[in-house]
Design a protein around this motif. Structure first.
Motif, PDB file in Angstrom:
ATOM      1  N   TRP A  36       0.852  -1.176   0.000  1.00 34.75           N
ATOM      2  CA  TRP A  36       0.000   0.000   0.000  1.00 34.75           C
ATOM      3  C   TRP A  36       0.895   1.235   0.000  1.00 34.75           C
ATOM      4  N   PHE A  37       0.515   2.199  -0.827  1.00 26.91           N
ATOM      5  CA  PHE A  37       1.131   3.516  -0.855  1.00 26.91           C
ATOM      6  C   PHE A  37       0.021   4.543  -0.665  1.00 26.91           C
ATOM      7  N   ARG A  38       0.412   5.758  -0.378  1.00 28.10           N
ATOM      8  CA  ARG A  38      -0.582   6.822  -0.285  1.00 28.10           C
ATOM      9  C   ARG A  38      -0.011   8.112  -0.833  1.00 28.10           C
ATOM     10  N   GLN A  39      -0.932   8.953  -1.288  1.00 22.50           N
ATOM     11  CA  GLN A  39      -0.524  10.235  -1.862  1.00 22.50           C
ATOM     12  C   GLN A  39      -1.511  11.308  -1.439  1.00 22.50           C
ATOM     13  N   ALA A  40      -0.984  12.295  -0.730  1.00 21.84           N
ATOM     14  CA  ALA A  40      -1.782  13.444  -0.336  1.00 21.84           C
ATOM     15  C   ALA A  40      -1.693  14.513  -1.420  1.00 21.84           C
ATOM     16  N   PRO A  41      -2.655  15.428  -1.475  1.00 27.13           N
ATOM     17  CA  PRO A  41      -2.639  16.471  -2.515  1.00 27.13           C
ATOM     18  C   PRO A  41      -1.341  17.266  -2.501  1.00 27.13           C
ATOM     19  N   GLY A  42      -0.738  17.388  -3.664  1.00 25.37           N
ATOM     20  CA  GLY A  42       0.480  18.176  -3.789  1.00 25.37           C
ATOM     21  C   GLY A  42       1.733  17.505  -3.269  1.00 25.37           C
ATOM     22  N   LYS A  43       1.619  16.239  -2.875  1.00 29.06           N
ATOM     23  CA  LYS A  43       2.778  15.529  -2.320  1.00 29.06           C
ATOM     24  C   LYS A  43       3.070  14.284  -3.149  1.00 29.06           C
ATOM     25  N   SER A  85      -6.675   4.142  14.850  1.00 29.23           N
ATOM     26  CA  SER A  85      -6.171   5.393  15.441  1.00 29.23           C
ATOM     27  C   SER A  85      -5.814   6.399  14.349  1.00 29.23           C
ATOM     28  N   LEU A  86      -6.719   6.573  13.429  1.00 27.81           N
ATOM     29  CA  LEU A  86      -6.442   7.436  12.279  1.00 27.81           C
ATOM     30  C   LEU A  86      -6.286   8.888  12.707  1.00 27.81           C
ATOM     31  N   LYS A  87      -5.411   9.582  11.981  1.00 27.05           N
ATOM     32  CA  LYS A  87      -5.104  10.982  12.243  1.00 27.05           C
ATOM     33  C   LYS A  87      -5.412  11.798  10.993  1.00 27.05           C
ATOM     34  N   PRO A  88      -5.658  13.100  11.163  1.00 28.10           N
ATOM     35  CA  PRO A  88      -5.906  13.931   9.967  1.00 28.10           C
ATOM     36  C   PRO A  88      -4.783  13.843   8.936  1.00 28.10           C
ATOM     37  N   GLU A  89      -3.556  13.667   9.390  1.00 29.02           N
ATOM     38  CA  GLU A  89      -2.433  13.572   8.451  1.00 29.02           C
ATOM     39  C   GLU A  89      -2.410  12.261   7.680  1.00 29.02           C
ATOM     40  N   ASP A  90      -3.296  11.338   8.004  1.00 34.35           N
ATOM     41  CA  ASP A  90      -3.435  10.114   7.211  1.00 34.35           C
ATOM     42  C   ASP A  90      -4.310  10.341   5.981  1.00 34.35           C
ATOM     43  N   THR A  91      -4.905  11.506   5.864  1.00 34.25           N
ATOM     44  CA  THR A  91      -5.749  11.815   4.718  1.00 34.25           C
ATOM     45  C   THR A  91      -4.940  11.752   3.425  1.00 34.25           C
ATOM     46  N   ALA A  92      -5.411  10.942   2.487  1.00 31.03           N
ATOM     47  CA  ALA A  92      -4.692  10.733   1.227  1.00 31.03           C
ATOM     48  C   ALA A  92      -5.504   9.787   0.359  1.00 31.03           C
ATOM     49  N   VAL A  93      -5.058   9.655  -0.882  1.00 29.63           N
ATOM     50  CA  VAL A  93      -5.531   8.564  -1.727  1.00 29.63           C
ATOM     51  C   VAL A  93      -4.614   7.380  -1.486  1.00 29.63           C
ATOM     52  N   TYR A  94      -5.200   6.246  -1.196  1.00 29.72           N
ATOM     53  CA  TYR A  94      -4.438   5.033  -0.895  1.00 29.72           C
ATOM     54  C   TYR A  94      -4.486   4.109  -2.109  1.00 29.72           C
ATOM     55  N   TYR A  95      -3.294   3.646  -2.495  1.00 29.70           N
ATOM     56  CA  TYR A  95      -3.153   2.784  -3.657  1.00 29.70           C
ATOM     57  C   TYR A  95      -2.577   1.436  -3.240  1.00 29.70           C
ATOM     58  N   CYS A  96      -3.093   0.355  -3.815  1.00 30.62           N
ATOM     59  CA  CYS A  96      -2.402  -0.916  -3.655  1.00 30.62           C
ATOM     60  C   CYS A  96      -1.590  -1.177  -4.915  1.00 30.62           C
ATOM     61  N   ALA A  97      -0.542  -1.961  -4.740  1.00 26.44           N
ATOM     62  CA  ALA A  97       0.374  -2.237  -5.833  1.00 26.44           C
ATOM     63  C   ALA A  97       0.891  -3.662  -5.732  1.00 26.44           C
ATOM     64  N   ALA A  98       1.194  -4.242  -6.883  1.00 28.24           N
ATOM     65  CA  ALA A  98       1.709  -5.608  -6.951  1.00 28.24           C
ATOM     66  C   ALA A  98       3.033  -5.615  -7.695  1.00 28.24           C
ATOM     67  N   GLY A  99       3.998  -6.337  -7.143  1.00 29.47           N
ATOM     68  CA  GLY A  99       5.295  -6.431  -7.801  1.00 29.47           C
ATOM     69  C   GLY A  99       5.987  -7.731  -7.455  1.00 29.47           C
ATOM     70  N   LEU A 100       6.705  -8.281  -8.411  1.00 32.90           N
ATOM     71  CA  LEU A 100       7.464  -9.506  -8.168  1.00 32.90           C
ATOM     72  C   LEU A 100       8.761  -9.147  -7.461  1.00 32.90           C
ATOM     73  N   GLY A 101       8.939  -9.669  -6.259  1.00 32.26           N
ATOM     74  CA  GLY A 101      10.154  -9.396  -5.512  1.00 32.26           C
ATOM     75  C   GLY A 101      10.327  -7.948  -5.114  1.00 32.26           C
ATOM     76  N   ALA A 102       9.220  -7.190  -5.073  1.00 37.68           N
ATOM     77  CA  ALA A 102       9.298  -5.758  -4.779  1.00 37.68           C
ATOM     78  C   ALA A 102       9.437  -5.513  -3.280  1.00 37.68           C
ATOM     79  N   TRP A 103       9.842  -4.291  -2.979  1.00 38.19           N
ATOM     80  CA  TRP A 103       9.942  -3.932  -1.560  1.00 38.19           C
ATOM     81  C   TRP A 103       9.305  -2.580  -1.322  1.00 38.19           C
ATOM     82  N   ARG A 104      10.046  -1.520  -1.037  1.00 39.66           N
ATOM     83  CA  ARG A 104       9.431  -0.273  -0.584  1.00 39.66           C
ATOM     84  C   ARG A 104       9.321   0.807  -1.641  1.00 39.66           C
TER      85      ARG A 104
END
Length: 122
Positions: A36-43, A85-104
Motif C-alpha cells: 500500500w502507498f498513499r498520496q496526499a494532494p500536492g505531495k 487510530s487514524l489521524k488527519p495527516e493520514d488523509t490521502a488517496v491510498y493505492y495498492c500495488a503488486a510487484g514480483l520481488g518488490a519492496w518499498r
C-alpha cells in the motif's frame, strides 16, 4: 497482467478505523509482493506497508507502525489494510500495488490500483 481494485475508503473522524481491501485479478496473485502507498494532494506517493507473496513478512513505514496492519488472503486474491487510530495527516488517496520481488520503492511495482480516498476529520 494483473488488475487491482481498491475499496473501503471514506470519511472518518480522528481516532477512528477503516479497513481497505484490494482485489486482484489473475491466477498469479500469490506470486506477488503486495503493498500500500498513499498520496496526499500536492505531495509525492509514499510507502505505507508491504506484505511478501507468502504473507510471512510485513513491513511498515515508521508513522504507521502499531496503527496499521497489512494482511492478505491468497485464496481470495485480496490484500487488506486495517487502519486504526487514524489521524488527519493520514488523509490521502491510498493505492495498492503488486510487484514480483518488490519492496518499498514505487518503481519496483508493475501494477497499481486506481486508488481509494481516505479522509480523516479532526
Amino acid at each position: 497482467q494483473v488488475t487491482l481494485v481498491e475499496s473501503g475508503g471514506g470519511l472518518v473522524q480522528a481516532g477512528g478505523s477503516l479497513r481497505l481491501a484490494c482485489v486482484a485479478s489473475g491466477r498469479t496473485f500469490s506470486s506477488y509482493a503486495m503493498a500500500w502507498f498513499r498520496q496526499a494532494p500536492g505531495k509525492e506517493r509514499n510507502f505505507v506497508a508491504i506484505i511478501t507473496s507468502s504473507g510471512s513478512t510485513t513491513y511498515y513505514a515508521d508513522s504507521m507502525k502499531g496503527r496499521f496492519t497489512i494482511s492478505r488472503d491468497n485464496a481470495k486474491n485480496t490484500v487488506y489494510l486495517q487502519m486504526n487510530s487514524l489521524k488527519p495527516e493520514d488523509t490521502a488517496v491510498y493505492y495498492c500495488a503488486a510487484g514480483l520481488g518488490a519492496w518499498r520503492l514505487p518503481h519496483q511495482y508493475s501494477y497499481w490500483g486506481q486508488g481509494t480516498q481516505v479522509t480523516v476529520s479532526s
